[in-house]
Design a protein around this motif. Structure first.
Motif, mmCIF file in Angstrom:
data_model
loop_
_atom_site.group_PDB
_atom_site.id
_atom_site.type_symbol
_atom_site.label_atom_id
_atom_site.label_comp_id
_atom_site.label_asym_id
_atom_site.label_seq_id
_atom_site.Cartn_x
_atom_site.Cartn_y
_atom_site.Cartn_z
ATOM 1 N N PRO A 51 0.703 -1.133 0.193
ATOM 2 C CA PRO A 51 -0.048 0.205 -0.013
ATOM 3 C C PRO A 51 0.701 1.288 0.043
ATOM 4 C CG PRO A 51 -0.762 -1.655 1.586
ATOM 5 C CD PRO A 51 0.546 -2.066 1.148
ATOM 6 N N ARG A 52 0.175 2.300 -0.756
ATOM 7 C CA ARG A 52 0.986 3.560 -0.815
ATOM 8 C C ARG A 52 0.357 4.364 0.699
ATOM 9 N NH1 ARG A 52 1.084 5.613 -6.754
ATOM 10 N NH2 ARG A 52 1.907 3.918 -7.866
ATOM 11 N N GLN A 53 1.051 4.765 1.591
ATOM 12 C CA GLN A 53 0.393 5.249 2.780
ATOM 13 C C GLN A 53 -0.526 6.292 2.875
ATOM 14 O OE1 GLN A 53 1.073 3.620 5.795
ATOM 15 N NE2 GLN A 53 1.899 1.988 4.130
ATOM 16 N N GLN A 54 -0.296 7.172 1.633
ATOM 17 C CA GLN A 54 -1.342 8.193 1.313
ATOM 18 C C GLN A 54 -2.593 7.635 1.223
ATOM 19 O OE1 GLN A 54 1.644 7.838 -0.570
ATOM 20 N NE2 GLN A 54 2.228 10.062 -1.090
ATOM 21 N N LEU A 55 -2.961 6.341 0.933
ATOM 22 C CA LEU A 55 -4.038 5.572 0.398
ATOM 23 C C LEU A 55 -4.545 4.778 1.426
ATOM 24 C CD1 LEU A 55 -3.182 5.100 -3.378
ATOM 25 C CD2 LEU A 55 -4.408 7.041 -2.544
ATOM 26 N N LEU A 56 -3.757 4.261 2.380
ATOM 27 C CA LEU A 56 -4.313 3.187 3.201
ATOM 28 C C LEU A 56 -5.290 3.665 4.046
ATOM 29 C CD1 LEU A 56 -3.588 0.286 4.149
ATOM 30 C CD2 LEU A 56 -2.062 1.017 5.546
ATOM 31 N N GLN A 57 -5.005 4.644 4.814
ATOM 32 C CA GLN A 57 -6.225 5.171 5.786
ATOM 33 C C GLN A 57 -6.463 6.806 5.722
ATOM 34 O OE1 GLN A 57 -5.340 3.192 9.690
ATOM 35 N NE2 GLN A 57 -7.297 2.634 9.494
ATOM 36 N N PRO A 58 -6.766 7.179 4.413
ATOM 37 C CA PRO A 58 -6.648 8.762 4.270
ATOM 38 C C PRO A 58 -7.741 9.277 4.893
ATOM 39 C CG PRO A 58 -7.234 7.517 2.234
ATOM 40 C CD PRO A 58 -6.984 6.383 3.426
ATOM 41 N N GLU A 59 -7.430 10.549 5.343
ATOM 42 C CA GLU A 59 -8.612 11.445 5.789
ATOM 43 C C GLU A 59 -9.250 11.993 4.540
ATOM 44 O OE1 GLU A 59 -7.425 14.322 8.818
ATOM 45 O OE2 GLU A 59 -6.844 12.879 10.275
ATOM 46 N N LEU A 60 -10.637 11.795 4.761
ATOM 47 C CA LEU A 60 -11.524 12.421 3.320
ATOM 48 C C LEU A 60 -11.227 14.105 3.230
ATOM 49 C CD1 LEU A 60 -14.984 10.777 4.417
ATOM 50 C CD2 LEU A 60 -13.353 10.240 2.445
ATOM 51 N N LEU A 61 -10.997 14.850 4.413
ATOM 52 C CA LEU A 61 -10.832 16.304 4.032
ATOM 53 C C LEU A 61 -9.624 16.463 3.457
ATOM 54 C CD1 LEU A 61 -12.324 17.567 7.338
ATOM 55 C CD2 LEU A 61 -13.066 18.031 5.131
ATOM 56 N N GLU A 62 -8.556 15.485 3.876
ATOM 57 C CA GLU A 62 -7.181 15.911 3.205
ATOM 58 C C GLU A 62 -7.308 15.455 1.856
ATOM 59 O OE1 GLU A 62 -3.218 16.112 2.347
ATOM 60 O OE2 GLU A 62 -4.215 16.990 4.180
ATOM 61 N N LEU A 63 -7.900 14.041 1.533
ATOM 62 C CA LEU A 63 -8.019 14.004 0.101
ATOM 63 C C LEU A 63 -8.782 15.064 -0.723
ATOM 64 C CD1 LEU A 63 -9.007 10.157 0.233
ATOM 65 C CD2 LEU A 63 -6.456 11.149 -0.090
ATOM 66 N N PHE A 64 -9.760 15.422 -0.109
ATOM 67 C CA PHE A 64 -10.717 16.579 -0.826
ATOM 68 C C PHE A 64 -9.831 17.869 -0.991
ATOM 69 C CE2 PHE A 64 -14.541 19.100 -0.766
ATOM 70 C CZ PHE A 64 -15.194 18.626 -2.229
ATOM 71 N N SER A 65 -8.784 18.168 -0.271
ATOM 72 C CA SER A 65 -8.108 19.301 -0.471
ATOM 73 C C SER A 65 -7.045 19.361 -1.484
ATOM 74 C CB SER A 65 -7.124 19.718 0.929
ATOM 75 O OG SER A 65 -6.243 18.754 1.125
ATOM 76 N N TRP A 66 -6.849 18.219 -1.797
ATOM 77 C CA TRP A 66 -5.817 17.894 -3.135
ATOM 78 C C TRP A 66 -6.177 18.803 -4.086
ATOM 79 C CZ3 TRP A 66 -4.867 11.721 -3.445
ATOM 80 C CH2 TRP A 66 -4.265 11.638 -2.191
ATOM 81 N N SER A 67 -5.273 19.273 -4.978
ATOM 82 C CA SER A 67 -5.342 19.738 -6.260
ATOM 83 C C SER A 67 -5.302 18.639 -7.293
ATOM 84 C CB SER A 67 -4.194 20.881 -6.552
ATOM 85 O OG SER A 67 -3.063 20.140 -6.488
#
Length: 383
Positions: free
Chosen positions: A274-290
Motif C-alpha cells: 500500500p501507498r501510505q497516503q491511500l491506506l487510511q486517508p482522511e477524507l478532508l485531506e484527500l478533498f483538499s488535493w489539487s
C-alpha cells in the motif's frame, strides 16, 4: 504450427509452465481450452437486462467475449494465472468503521496490477518460447484488458469457481487475487475445472450495501459501488449515495464477508504494497488535493484512470455521509464555486446532508439539556 511437440513433451511443458509461473511470482497456474459456448446465453441475458450500465464496450464486443479464438486466431489453449494482492496490513475494518476516512478497494492500494501481471505473463511466454526454439509460438497476454470472459476461463483452468458474487473463489486462497490469461496456439494438456463450493451461503448477497447482487451469480453493475465509483462517468444516483458510505474507490464488502477469505493469504508481491497516503486517508485531506497532487500521488496506480473529477465526486459523497463537522461544511462550500457541474451536484448534496445532521445534532443536544435540567430539579440528591 509445424513440429508440434509429442504428448509426453507437452505434458512436461505444462509442468514447466507452472514451475516458471511460480518463479515469476504467480500463486497458481492452470490450463484450459477455448470453448465457452455454455456461457454465451448467460452473457447475452446479462447484456439484455442492461446490467452492464454505461460499460458500452461490454455490449459492443458482445459474444466475442466467449470466443477467445476471435481475439487470437489459432488459439488452442488459455494459460490462466492467479496472483494474490491483499497486503499484510490491510486495515479494512478499521477504515470502514471510521466515516471520516476514505476506503479504497484493497486491490488499488499499490501499483497498477495491469502492468505488473501483464509483464509477468509476457515473461512466461518468452520463457516458453525459449524452451521451444524450433517453433514460432503465437501468443497474447491479457489482464482485464480485452473482451474475454476471464473468470469462466479461470474456472475451467481449475483456479477456482465463480461465486455467488460473480467473482472467482478458491478453496485455499479465497478471492483476493488478480487473474490474467495467456492465449497460445499450443495443444497443452488441460487441467480439471474447479468444483463450486458456495453451498447455501448467501453472505455476499446480504452484505452488499446497495443490493447489487440481485440473485445468486447475477450482478447488476448499475447498483454496484465499484461500478458507480470507477466505471460510471455521470452523477451517482441520489438514492444510492448514502449506502456508499466512505467508499471512495471500489468496494470489497462482498469479498470481506465471504467465509473462504478467512484463509486468504497475504501477497508476496512488493508492487502491491500500500501507498501510505491511500491506506487510511482522511477524507478532508484527500478533498483538499489539487489536480496536480492527485496525479502525483496516483502515478502508476489504477486510481488515476478515473480522473480528478470523478475522484472529487466520490469524495463529496463520502463527506456527505460523514458525521457533521463544521470543517466539512467549510471545505464543501469552498469547492462549490470552483467545481465542475458534476462535482458541484454532489457537493450540494453533501452540504444538504451535513446541514441535516447539524440540525439533528442540535435537536438531540436540546433534548439532552432538557433531560439533565429535569433530573437536577426532580432528583436533586442524584443529580
Amino acid at each position: 504450427m509445424s513440429n508440434t511437440p509429442s504428448q509426453s513433451q507437452l505434458h512436461n511443458l505444462a509442468q514447466d509452465i507452472k514451475q516458471w509461473g511460480a518463479e515469476l511470482g504467480f500463486d497458481s497456474i492452470g490450463i484450459c481450452g477455448v470453448d465457452l459456448r455454455a456461457h454465451e446465453p448467460l452473457l447475452q441475458s446479462w447484456l439484455d437486462a442492461g446490467f452492464h450500465g454505461q460499460m458500452e464496450y461490454m455490449a459492443r464486443h458482445g459474444l466475442m467475449r466467449a470466443r477467445p479464438g476471435e481475439l487470437l486466431p489459432g488459439t488452442l489453449r488459455v494459460i490462466s494465472a492467479r496472483i494474490n494482492y491483499m497486503p499484510e496490513d490491510a486495515r479494512c475494518a478499521t477504515t470502514l468503521e471510521d466515516p471520516t476516512l476514505g476506503y479504497i478497494s484493497r486491490y488499488a492500494l499499490g501499483r497498477d496490477y495491469h502492468k505488473v501481471v501483464r509483464k509477468k505473463l509476457k515473461l512466461l511466454a518468452e520463457r516458453l518460447q525459449q524452451a521451444l526454439p524450433e517453433l514460432k509460438l503465437n501468443y497474447r497476454p491479457f489482464v482485464d484488458s480485452a473482451p474475454i470472459l476471464e473468470r469462466p476461463l479461470a474456472e475451467q483452468a481449475g483456479l477456482g469457481w465463480i461465486g455467488k458474487h460473480t467473482l472467482l473463489l478458491n478453496q485455499q486462497q479465497g478471492s483476493l487475487f488478480f487473474i490474467g490469461e495467456l492465449l497460445i496456439d499450443l495443444p497443452l494438456p488441460m487441467d480439471a475445472p474447479a468444483n463450486p463450493e458456495c453451498g447455501k451461503c448467501t453472505a455476499c448477497i446480504k452484505a452488499c450495501p446497495t443490493g447489487a447482487i440481485v440473485a445468486p451469480y447475477q450482478l447488476d453493475a448499475r447498483r454496484c459501488i465499484s461500478y458507480l465509483t470507477i466505471e460510471h462517468a455521470g452523477p451517482i444516483p441520489p438514492e444510492l449515495r448514502s449506502a456508499i458510505g466512505n467508499r471512495i474507490y471500489g468496494c470489497d464488502d462482498c469479498q470481506l464477508i465471504c467465509p473462504w477469505n478467512r484463509y486468504a493469504p497475504v501477497t508476496q508481491e512488493s508492487d502491491f504494497s500500500p501507498r501510505q497516503q491511500l491506506l487510511q486517508p482522511e477524507l478532508l485531506e484527500l478533498f483538499s488535493w489539487s489536480e496536480s497532487e492527485f496525479l502525483k500521488v496516483t502515478e502508476g496506480s489504477p486510481i488515476r484512470r478515473i480522473g480528478f473529477e470523478r475522484w472529487q465526486r466520490n469524495l463529496a459523497v463520502a463527506l456527505g455521509n460523514a458525521p457533521y463537522q463544521p470543517r466539512i461544511i467549510e471545505a464543501l462550500e469552498q469547492r462549490q464555486a470552483v467545481s465542475s457541474e458534476l462535482v458541484k451536484e454532489h457537493v450540494d448534496w453533501a452540504l444538504e446532508q451535513q446541514k441535516l445532521k447539524k440540525d439533528q445534532e442540535q435537536v438531540e443536544n436540546r433534548q439532552k439539556a432538557r433531560l439533565i435540567r429535569w433530573i437536577k430539579k426532580a432528583l436533586p440528591f442524584h443529580a
